[in-house]
Scaffold this motif. Structure first.
Motif, PDB file in Angstrom:
ATOM      1  N   VAL A 100       9.228   7.498  -2.510  1.00 16.94           N
ATOM      2  CA  VAL A 100       8.414   8.711  -2.484  1.00 16.94           C
ATOM      3  C   VAL A 100       7.885   8.985  -1.074  1.00 16.94           C
ATOM      4  CG1 VAL A 100       6.284   7.490  -3.132  1.00 16.94           C
ATOM      5  CG2 VAL A 100       6.521   9.947  -3.605  1.00 16.94           C
ATOM      6  N   ALA A 101       7.944  10.259  -0.690  1.00  9.61           N
ATOM      7  CA  ALA A 101       7.358  10.736   0.559  1.00  9.61           C
ATOM      8  C   ALA A 101       6.302  11.753   0.164  1.00  9.61           C
ATOM      9  CB  ALA A 101       8.427  11.375   1.448  1.00  9.61           C
ATOM     10  N   ALA A 102       5.035  11.418   0.387  1.00  9.74           N
ATOM     11  CA  ALA A 102       3.948  12.262  -0.100  1.00  9.74           C
ATOM     12  C   ALA A 102       2.952  12.555   1.015  1.00  9.74           C
ATOM     13  CB  ALA A 102       3.238  11.586  -1.272  1.00  9.74           C
ATOM     14  N   GLY A 103       2.294  13.712   0.912  1.00 11.40           N
ATOM     15  CA  GLY A 103       1.293  14.080   1.895  1.00 11.40           C
ATOM     16  C   GLY A 103       1.858  14.066   3.297  1.00 11.40           C
ATOM     17  N   ALA A 104       1.156  13.401   4.210  1.00 15.09           N
ATOM     18  CA  ALA A 104       1.633  13.306   5.588  1.00 15.09           C
ATOM     19  C   ALA A 104       2.980  12.597   5.665  1.00 15.09           C
ATOM     20  CB  ALA A 104       0.606  12.588   6.458  1.00 15.09           C
ATOM     21  N   ALA A 113       0.834  -1.209   0.000  1.00 17.51           N
ATOM     22  CA  ALA A 113       0.000   0.000   0.000  1.00 17.51           C
ATOM     23  C   ALA A 113       0.862   1.250   0.000  1.00 17.51           C
ATOM     24  CB  ALA A 113      -0.936  -0.016   1.202  1.00 17.51           C
ATOM     25  N   MET A 114       2.099   1.124  -0.457  1.00 19.19           N
ATOM     26  CA  MET A 114       3.043   2.252  -0.525  1.00 19.19           C
ATOM     27  C   MET A 114       3.224   2.923   0.851  1.00 19.19           C
ATOM     28  SD  MET A 114       4.027   2.460  -3.756  1.00 19.19           S
ATOM     29  CE  MET A 114       4.439   4.138  -4.254  1.00 19.19           C
ATOM     30  N   ASN A 115       3.120   2.088   1.896  1.00 15.86           N
ATOM     31  CA  ASN A 115       3.270   2.567   3.283  1.00 15.86           C
ATOM     32  C   ASN A 115       2.319   3.722   3.602  1.00 15.86           C
ATOM     33  OD1 ASN A 115       5.277   0.652   3.896  1.00 15.86           O
ATOM     34  ND2 ASN A 115       6.828   1.961   2.958  1.00 15.86           N
ATOM     35  N   SER A 116       1.133   3.667   2.997  1.00 17.60           N
ATOM     36  CA  SER A 116       0.117   4.666   3.329  1.00 17.60           C
ATOM     37  C   SER A 116      -0.381   4.410   4.752  1.00 17.60           C
ATOM     38  CB  SER A 116      -1.028   4.619   2.325  1.00 17.60           C
ATOM     39  OG  SER A 116      -1.642   3.330   2.305  1.00 17.60           O
ATOM     40  N   LEU A 117      -1.010   5.426   5.307  1.00 12.27           N
ATOM     41  CA  LEU A 117      -1.322   5.428   6.730  1.00 12.27           C
ATOM     42  C   LEU A 117      -2.807   5.179   6.970  1.00 12.27           C
ATOM     43  CD1 LEU A 117       0.856   8.558   7.590  1.00 12.27           C
ATOM     44  CD2 LEU A 117       1.442   6.156   8.051  1.00 12.27           C
ATOM     45  N   ASN A 118      -3.149   3.927   7.300  1.00 16.40           N
ATOM     46  CA  ASN A 118      -4.501   3.645   7.749  1.00 16.40           C
ATOM     47  C   ASN A 118      -4.566   3.824   9.265  1.00 16.40           C
ATOM     48  OD1 ASN A 118      -3.154   1.401   8.653  1.00 16.40           O
ATOM     49  ND2 ASN A 118      -4.339  -0.084   7.470  1.00 16.40           N
ATOM     50  N   ILE A 119      -5.736   3.648   9.838  1.00 11.04           N
ATOM     51  CA  ILE A 119      -5.897   3.914  11.261  1.00 11.04           C
ATOM     52  C   ILE A 119      -4.994   3.014  12.101  1.00 11.04           C
ATOM     53  CG2 ILE A 119      -7.515   3.771  13.198  1.00 11.04           C
ATOM     54  CD1 ILE A 119      -9.690   4.790  11.303  1.00 11.04           C
ATOM     55  N   ALA A 120      -4.903   1.734  11.758  1.00 12.26           N
ATOM     56  CA  ALA A 120      -4.066   0.809  12.531  1.00 12.26           C
ATOM     57  C   ALA A 120      -2.606   1.245  12.510  1.00 12.26           C
ATOM     58  CB  ALA A 120      -4.210  -0.606  11.978  1.00 12.26           C
ATOM     59  N   THR A 121      -2.126   1.699  11.362  1.00 14.12           N
ATOM     60  CA  THR A 121      -0.736   2.144  11.253  1.00 14.12           C
ATOM     61  C   THR A 121      -0.504   3.403  12.065  1.00 14.12           C
ATOM     62  OG1 THR A 121      -0.641   1.216   9.021  1.00 14.12           O
ATOM     63  CG2 THR A 121       1.087   2.784   9.621  1.00 14.12           C
ATOM     64  N   LYS A 122      -1.442   4.339  11.995  1.00 13.69           N
ATOM     65  CA  LYS A 122      -1.302   5.587  12.750  1.00 13.69           C
ATOM     66  C   LYS A 122      -1.334   5.330  14.253  1.00 13.69           C
ATOM     67  CE  LYS A 122      -4.540   7.392  10.141  1.00 13.69           C
ATOM     68  NZ  LYS A 122      -5.533   8.314   9.521  1.00 13.69           N
ATOM     69  N   GLU A 123      -2.225   4.444  14.693  1.00 14.31           N
ATOM     70  CA  GLU A 123      -2.287   4.132  16.122  1.00 14.31           C
ATOM     71  C   GLU A 123      -0.980   3.513  16.593  1.00 14.31           C
ATOM     72  OE1 GLU A 123      -5.820   1.753  16.488  1.00 14.31           O
ATOM     73  OE2 GLU A 123      -7.108   3.524  16.763  1.00 14.31           O
ATOM     74  N   CYS A 157       6.603   6.822   2.489  1.00 17.72           N
ATOM     75  CA  CYS A 157       5.242   6.886   3.017  1.00 17.72           C
ATOM     76  C   CYS A 157       4.450   7.800   2.104  1.00 17.72           C
ATOM     77  CB  CYS A 157       5.233   7.422   4.446  1.00 17.72           C
ATOM     78  SG  CYS A 157       3.564   7.675   5.124  1.00 17.72           S
ATOM     79  N   THR A 158       3.289   7.334   1.649  1.00 24.56           N
ATOM     80  CA  THR A 158       2.474   8.142   0.741  1.00 24.56           C
ATOM     81  C   THR A 158       1.316   8.827   1.461  1.00 24.56           C
ATOM     82  OG1 THR A 158       1.264   6.130   0.103  1.00 24.56           O
ATOM     83  CG2 THR A 158       3.084   6.840  -1.321  1.00 24.56           C
TER      84      THR A 158
END
Length: 272
Positions: free
Chosen positions: A119-123, A32-42, A70-71
């Motif tokens: 790539v480092a994108a957004g947050a 998932a291109m190390n995108s941040l879902n809720i579980a990852t953010k927690e 992280c995207t």
């Protein structure tokens, strides 16, 4: 606390390894291109707080597994929440997750390195620019992304990005999102250094080892002073400098370093 490895498994969204005074935090959602879902953010909230509080950790490295650093926000989860009445979770996440994570990264009293492997994108870009150093693979890049999906910036971008590239350039990069490739990132101050992708791990390890062997209390106090000065007057900043000088002057490392200087020996810092 002795060196240790956190009890994570290869399926965890965030991996933590602590060894030789270096804590390596790895975002671990490569598909998932190390995108941040809720579980990852927690998990990131927990892990960043853990390493900040651990006196055995004298340097922190933040990186990603796979081809992305992280995207940012997981847009698939974002869309699901939009369509299924979860709009509260869409934006409370800023206060619940993004703000605590970036605050801990930016204010912990020890050095932090972003090993930007892709790539480092957004947050994700915001997290990288909150670190002290950005060692960037020559195949990587940065993209603020926010305006591209009709959102404002978050995760400290409004604070840290102008410090690195200046106000005018920061606004340009946020108004008109595009991928800033590694060489341009170095030129405008987004990257500390750019290295061949296959050398990234070695370059980061060398820098992290050097920092972890340093006078941790002094480095943390310098870091705290620089962050503080960005939002305070000269008078207030001088007052904190005085406080930090008193604090570091009473450390074991300072006493040992002075003795080593007199003896014409290289000091060995213990981080206390």
């Amino acid at each position: 606390m002795s060196d240790s490895t956190a009890p994570t498994t290869s399926s965890d969204p965030v991996l933590l390894d602590i060894s030789n005074g270096i804590a390596t935090i790895t975002l671990n959602r490569p598909d998932a291109m190390n995108s941040l879902n809720i579980a990852t953010k927690e998990r990131l909230v927990e892990v960043t707080a853990q390493v900040a509080a651990d006196d055995s950790v004298r340097c922190v490295v933040l990186t990603g597994n796979g081809r992305a650093f992280c995207t940012g926000q997981d847009l698939k989860e974002h869309i699901d929440l939009l369509h299924n009445g979860g709009s509260d979770a869409l934006f409370t996440t800023v206060d619940k997750h993004y703000n605590p994570i970036v605050t801990t990264i930016a204010t912990m009293e020890k050095p932090v390195i972003a090993a930007v492997n892709g790539v480092a994108a957004g947050a994700g870009a915001s997290l990288a620019i909150a670190c002290d150093f950005r060692i960037v693979a020559d195949t990587a890049g940065f993209n603020t992304s926010f305006a591209g999906v009709a959102l404002s910036c978050d995760t400290g971008a409004s604070y840290h990005l102008p410090m690195l590239v200046g106000r005018a350039k920061a606004l340009e990069l946020m108004y008109f999102p595009r991928t800033v490739k590694a060489d341009e990132a170095l030129e405008i101050g987004l990257a500390t250094s750019v290295v061949p992708a296959d050398s990234l791990a070695d370059e980061v390890a060398a820098l992290a080892t050097r920092l972890a062997a340093g006078p941790t209390v002094a480095l943390g106090s310098i870091r705290r002073s620089v962050v503080y000065a960005a939002g305070h007057t000269l008078e207030e900043s001088l007052a904190l400098e005085s406080e930090m000088m008193t604090k570091t002057g009473s450390t074991h490392d300072h006493t040992a370093a002075v003795a080593s200087f007199v003896a014409k020996e290289k000091p060995v810092f213990e981080g206390r």
